[in-house]
Motif scaffolding. Structure first.
Motif, PDB file in Angstrom:
ATOM      1  N   GLY A  81       0.946  -1.449  -0.068  1.00 19.52           N
ATOM      2  CA  GLY A  81       0.105  -0.127   0.242  1.00 19.52           C
ATOM      3  C   GLY A  81       0.822   1.287   0.093  1.00 19.52           C
ATOM      4  N   PHE A  82       0.048   2.355   0.237  1.00 23.72           N
ATOM      5  CA  PHE A  82       0.806   4.277   1.041  1.00 23.72           C
ATOM      6  C   PHE A  82       1.870   3.651   1.714  1.00 23.72           C
ATOM      7  CE2 PHE A  82       1.614   7.918   2.668  1.00 23.72           C
ATOM      8  CZ  PHE A  82       2.200   8.156   1.538  1.00 23.72           C
ATOM      9  N   HIS A  83       2.867   3.820   1.524  1.00 27.25           N
ATOM     10  CA  HIS A  83       4.315   3.733   2.990  1.00 27.25           C
ATOM     11  C   HIS A  83       5.715   4.579   2.170  1.00 27.25           C
ATOM     12  CE1 HIS A  83       5.837   1.471  -0.673  1.00 27.25           C
ATOM     13  NE2 HIS A  83       7.210   1.441  -0.650  1.00 27.25           N
ATOM     14  N   TYR A  84       6.455   4.691   2.810  1.00 22.85           N
ATOM     15  CA  TYR A  84       7.972   5.666   2.843  1.00 22.85           C
ATOM     16  C   TYR A  84       8.892   4.952   2.860  1.00 22.85           C
ATOM     17  CZ  TYR A  84       4.385   9.660   4.773  1.00 22.85           C
ATOM     18  OH  TYR A  84       3.284   9.757   4.428  1.00 22.85           O
ATOM     19  N   GLY A  85       9.303   4.674   1.524  1.00 22.18           N
ATOM     20  CA  GLY A  85      10.763   3.850   1.208  1.00 22.18           C
ATOM     21  C   GLY A  85      11.818   4.651   0.673  1.00 22.18           C
ATOM     22  N   ALA A  86      12.855   3.991   0.226  1.00 24.71           N
ATOM     23  CA  ALA A  86      14.164   4.073   0.007  1.00 24.71           C
ATOM     24  C   ALA A  86      14.911   2.474  -0.158  1.00 24.71           C
ATOM     25  CB  ALA A  86      15.175   4.826   0.540  1.00 24.71           C
ATOM     26  N   VAL A  87      16.113   2.837  -1.061  1.00 25.49           N
ATOM     27  CA  VAL A  87      16.940   1.134  -1.485  1.00 25.49           C
ATOM     28  C   VAL A  87      18.003   1.517  -0.281  1.00 25.49           C
ATOM     29  CG1 VAL A  87      18.577   0.696  -3.100  1.00 25.49           C
ATOM     30  CG2 VAL A  87      16.156   1.650  -3.847  1.00 25.49           C
ATOM     31  N   VAL A  88      18.143   0.681  -0.090  1.00 22.84           N
ATOM     32  CA  VAL A  88      19.334   0.589   1.834  1.00 22.84           C
ATOM     33  C   VAL A  88      20.647  -0.039   1.076  1.00 22.84           C
ATOM     34  CG1 VAL A  88      18.193   2.226   3.035  1.00 22.84           C
ATOM     35  CG2 VAL A  88      18.114  -0.836   2.286  1.00 22.84           C
ATOM     36  N   PRO A  89      21.009  -0.147  -0.092  1.00 25.10           N
ATOM     37  CA  PRO A  89      22.984  -1.476  -0.110  1.00 25.10           C
ATOM     38  C   PRO A  89      23.709  -1.269   1.237  1.00 25.10           C
ATOM     39  CG  PRO A  89      22.387   0.532  -1.633  1.00 25.10           C
ATOM     40  CD  PRO A  89      21.444   1.570  -1.081  1.00 25.10           C
ATOM     41  N   GLY A  90      24.030  -3.100   1.357  1.00 24.34           N
ATOM     42  CA  GLY A  90      24.300  -2.951   1.988  1.00 24.34           C
ATOM     43  C   GLY A  90      23.088  -3.097   3.762  1.00 24.34           C
ATOM     44  N   ALA A  91      21.929  -3.617   4.015  1.00 23.04           N
ATOM     45  CA  ALA A  91      21.153  -3.682   4.789  1.00 23.04           C
ATOM     46  C   ALA A  91      20.854  -5.147   4.367  1.00 23.04           C
ATOM     47  CB  ALA A  91      20.206  -2.893   5.061  1.00 23.04           C
TER      48      ALA A  91
END
Length: 360
Positions: free
Chosen positions: A315-325
């Motif tokens: 659904g609706f959310h806030y996000g980001a790509v996080v290399p290394g996580a």
């Protein structure tokens, strides 16, 4: 239409309900405020029970070529609040009811297949009919305890009629994943016939909450249905993936997870939801940043902006790509901008802090 007159102050607007009939009243300066009772004098800086609710009249539904469901409903015109930045701080300002406002119009927009609401578009409503009414207005994204997220405004109609209403849903500004990629990227317009009569509006039920108005808490969302289709209120969804925990601040509950599904790309993806403390309704129009640290306190992901995003499952959310996580980290969420969404009564004094929240 006219541009809104607004009153300074921090507060918010309405919901829905049943019981009784209350006449309109007019203040000493001649401004009509519909059927609304006075606001609670000492409202908490938090979510609280509103003074009243008003029944809604369901107006019609249509679907865009891109699979978005659009519904219209209306009730009495009423006060609501918008957020402004004044001298370095955010505050809510109350918008009054104008003399020619006939209704408070509400549009719900969601993906018909998945039920995901779209709190990241613009919505224009143009109405024709009655006594030469031909009005167009960009309505406001809003939060209500009974409706959740929707678009609305007080609106001018003149005369009983079946009004032709064109609802234009603008291109979304959100990052889209999975089945949403390539969709919602251009404006689309639907036409809905809205039956309106002043007498029917005046018969809408009304309920007050003298025994709990102003107390911490919230009314339950109502069940909305039109043409046999249930309309979503925009509750947050389970994020799946590797859960990083939850935290709460300023009556907003945050949850985060790291996901590695192919639709998010080659690198891990950090997804965060922000929801109201009560009923877990999505809270859009925020500025959020996320930081991930490992068990030794070392930073794995520096503070990174979390972008408004839409996904058929999350659904609706806030996000980001996080290399290394890896999903073994501790997540910290920084609120950089409080929610800019307009509010109905019970939300207008909440969500103005910019805290740092460590999830556990």
């Amino acid at each position: 239409m006219k541009r809104r007159q607004f009153l300074a102050g921090t507060t918010a607007g309405l919901a829905v309900g049943a019981a009784g009939c209350v006449d309109s009243f007019t203040s000493l300066d001649g401004v009509s405020y519909g059927r609304e009772p006075e606001l609670v004098a000492d409202r908490p800086a938090a979510i609280y029970y509103p003074t009243h609710t008003e029944e809604m009249a369901m107006g019609g539904m249509a679907q865009t070529d891109d699979g978005l469901a659009v519904s219209l409903a209306y009730t009495f015109p009423h006060r609501f609040w918008r957020v402004f930045k004044r001298e370095g701080r955010y505050e809510a300002e109350q918008f009054s009811v104008d003399g020619d406002d006939a209704i408070h119009i509400m549009a719900n927009i969601w993906d018909a297949e998945t039920g995901v609401v779209l709190p990241v578009s613009s919505v224009d409503i143009a109405a024709r009919g009655g006594n030469n009414v031909d009005e167009r207005e960009t309505v406001y994204p809003m939060l209500s305890q009974r409706m959740g997220f929707h678009y609305g405004d007080n609106y001018h109609l003149d005369g009983d009629d079946t009004y032709t209403v064109n609802v234009t849903v603008g291109a979304t500004t959100a990052t889209r994943f999975g089945g949403f990629e390539g969709r919602f990227d251009k404006p689309q317009t639907v036409t809905i016939n809205l039956d309106y009569s002043e007498a029917a509006r005046n018969e809408l039920a009304y309920e007050t909450y003298e025994d709990r108005q102003g107390d911490p808490g919230a009314l339950s969302p109502m069940r909305m249905e039109m043409n046999g289709m249930a309309m979503p209120t925009g509750s947050v969804r389970d994020l799946g993936g590797t859960q990083l925990g939850t935290g709460r601040a300023d009556d907003i509950r945050y949850a985060a997870a790291v996901l590695t599904d192919d639709r998010f790309g080659d690198a891990p993806y950090l997804a965060v939801t922000a929801a109201t403390r009560y009923n877990e309704l999505v809270v859009p129009s925020m500025g959020l940043a996320g930081t991930l640290t490992d068990s030794n306190g070392e930073t794995v992901v520096e503070s990174t902006s979390l972008e408004p995003s839409l996904d058929p499952e999350l659904g609706f959310h806030y996000g980001a790509v996080v290399p290394g996580a890896t999903g073994e980290e501790t997540a910290t969420i920084d609120v950089t901008t409080p929610p800019q969404v307009a509010r109905h009564e019970g939300y207008e004094t909440a969500f103005f802090e910019t805290p740092t929240v460590e999830l556990d």
